[in-house]
Design an enzyme around this catalytic site. Structure first.
Site, PDB file in Angstrom:
ATOM      1  N   ASN A  11       0.868  -1.183   0.000  1.00 21.87           N
ATOM      2  CA  ASN A  11       0.000   0.000   0.000  1.00 21.87           C
ATOM      3  C   ASN A  11       0.903   1.232   0.000  1.00 21.87           C
ATOM      4  OD1 ASN A  11      -1.825   2.050   0.489  1.00 21.87           O
ATOM      5  ND2 ASN A  11      -2.191   1.478   2.627  1.00 21.87           N
ATOM      6  N   LYS A  13       0.129   4.281  -0.205  1.00 25.34           N
ATOM      7  CA  LYS A  13      -0.511   5.467   0.400  1.00 25.34           C
ATOM      8  C   LYS A  13      -0.303   6.687  -0.495  1.00 25.34           C
ATOM      9  CE  LYS A  13       0.287   3.439   4.894  1.00 25.34           C
ATOM     10  NZ  LYS A  13       0.059   3.580   6.311  1.00 25.34           N
ATOM     11  N   HIS A 101      -9.629   1.215   4.936  1.00 23.77           N
ATOM     12  CA  HIS A 101      -8.332   1.359   5.612  1.00 23.77           C
ATOM     13  C   HIS A 101      -8.523   2.290   6.816  1.00 23.77           C
ATOM     14  CE1 HIS A 101      -4.176   2.482   6.407  1.00 23.77           C
ATOM     15  NE2 HIS A 101      -3.821   1.402   5.719  1.00 23.77           N
ATOM     16  N   GLU A 103      -6.918   4.656   7.885  1.00 23.30           N
ATOM     17  CA  GLU A 103      -6.710   6.089   7.592  1.00 23.30           C
ATOM     18  C   GLU A 103      -7.938   6.691   6.907  1.00 23.30           C
ATOM     19  OE1 GLU A 103      -2.944   5.534   5.617  1.00 23.30           O
ATOM     20  OE2 GLU A 103      -2.077   4.933   7.539  1.00 23.30           O
ATOM     21  N   GLU A 173      -5.520  -5.162  10.487  1.00 24.02           N
ATOM     22  CA  GLU A 173      -4.499  -4.149  10.704  1.00 24.02           C
ATOM     23  C   GLU A 173      -4.775  -3.416  12.023  1.00 24.02           C
ATOM     24  OE1 GLU A 173      -2.479  -2.871   6.867  1.00 24.02           O
ATOM     25  OE2 GLU A 173      -4.261  -1.650   7.052  1.00 24.02           O
ATOM     26  N   GLY A 179       2.356   1.991  10.690  1.00 23.68           N
ATOM     27  CA  GLY A 179       3.301   3.094  10.535  1.00 23.68           C
ATOM     28  C   GLY A 179       4.024   3.475  11.813  1.00 23.68           C
ATOM     29  N   SER A 219       3.394  -2.458  10.232  1.00 28.94           N
ATOM     30  CA  SER A 219       4.853  -2.469  10.421  1.00 28.94           C
ATOM     31  C   SER A 219       5.508  -3.791  10.006  1.00 28.94           C
ATOM     32  CB  SER A 219       5.205  -2.098  11.864  1.00 28.94           C
ATOM     33  OG  SER A 219       4.749  -0.782  12.150  1.00 28.94           O
TER      34      SER A 219
HETATM   35  C1  PEP Z   1      -0.816   0.065   5.933  1.00 31.97           C
HETATM   36  O1  PEP Z   1      -0.795   1.198   5.527  1.00 31.97           O
HETATM   37  O2  PEP Z   1      -1.765  -0.649   5.635  1.00 31.97           O
HETATM   38  C2  PEP Z   1       0.296  -0.412   6.763  1.00 31.97           C
HETATM   39  C3  PEP Z   1       0.223  -1.612   7.277  1.00 31.97           C
HETATM   40  O3  PEP Z   1       1.361   0.443   6.961  1.00 31.97           O
HETATM   41  P1  PEP Z   1       2.792   0.094   7.611  1.00 31.97           P
HETATM   42  O4  PEP Z   1       3.266  -1.203   6.997  1.00 31.97           O
HETATM   43  O5  PEP Z   1       3.666   1.239   7.233  1.00 31.97           O
HETATM   44  O6  PEP Z   1       2.588  -0.052   9.077  1.00 31.97           O
END
Ligand code: PEP
Length: 257
Positions: A11, A13, A101, A103, A173, A179, A219
């Protein structure tokens, strides 16, 4: 014995303009030369404006990389300024679209009703929705991670037939792991991914539970992917930051085997 093919999704973003997207997908294509998609499926989710570039590079090189979008309009077409429809994504060769998501939920007010409508819009357009679910830190601290996440799952899949539900990918998630560099332990991931699969069984059918791929996201890096992927109900990863570097993402794909 399950037949689920592992799925590793990057992803991107709101990162990379089209020239940078071209460079990244070309580099990833080089690193994945000869990669067998039937053993591990690889996909990237670039910003909308990069999708045509990614399509051209993937098609020209016959790269083993699927792609999709990070969001979709719940509407089919018409006066919805700024929105992108499922049909537009399908026309660009997209396979996947992320829905719900954290976000989008946090910064764009997307609730269960909108998420559910977007899952349905994706399926109607022939896209595979990647339904993102997961608890914020306060819910984890209160021990409510399973209950909270399952409520999002049921809301997102509300009204789907078993045939439709079988086409969805679910990404667990935990918000506190996105992040932040703070990855869930493999046991944390398994606890909720296992509960998601059980719920797919009770809400739909054993076949749906067995066929739906449940990803972990938060992460993920090349150094931690193998132990998370070793858990029985984790079928892949949704990777944010670490998918922006071709060599690191290729190593993550390698760790999925
Ligand atoms: C994500 O944006 O779905 C995500 C898991 O980000 P990160 O791997 O940076 O934690």
């Amino acid at each position: 014995m399950t037949t689920r093919t592992p799925l590793m999704v990057g992803n991107w973003k709101m990162n990379l303009d089209w020239t940078q997207a071209q460079a990244l997908v070309e580099e990833l294509g080089d690193l994945l030369k000869g990669h067998d998609s039937s053993s591990v499926e690889v996909a990237v989710l670039p910003p909308f404006v990069d999708l045509r570039t990614v399509q051209v590079v993937v098609d020209a090189g016959k790269l083993p990389i699927a792609y999709g979008a990070q969001d979709i309009s719940q509407h089919e077409s018409g006066a919805y300024t700024g929105e992108i429809s499922g049909a537009m994504l399908t026309a660009l060769g997209c396979t996947f679209v992320a829905v719900g998501h954290s976000e989008r939920r946090q910064y764009h007010g997307e609730d269960e009703t909108i998420t559910n409508a977007k899952v349905k819009a994706a399926l109607a357009a022939g896209l595979t929705p990647i339904l993102c679910v997961g608890e914020p830190l306060e819910e984890r601290k209160a021990g409510n991670q399973v209950e909270y996440t399952l409520a999002q799952l049921k809301g997102g899949l509300q009204g789907l037939s078993p045939e439709e539900a079988a086409k969805v990918v679910v990404a667990y998630e935990p918000v506190w792991a996105i992040g932040t560099g703070e990855v869930a332990t493999p046991e944390d991931a398994q606890e909720v991914c296992g509960a998601i699969r059980e719920t797919l069984g009770s809400e739909f059918s054993a076949e749906v539970a067995d066929s739906v791929r449940v990803l972990y996201g938060g992460s993920v890096k090349s150094s931690n992917v193998a132990e998370i992927m070793a858990k029985p109900d984790v079928d892949g990863a949704l990777v944010g930051g670490a998918s922006l570097k071709a060599d690191e993402f290729a190593k993550i794909v390698e760790g999925a085997r």
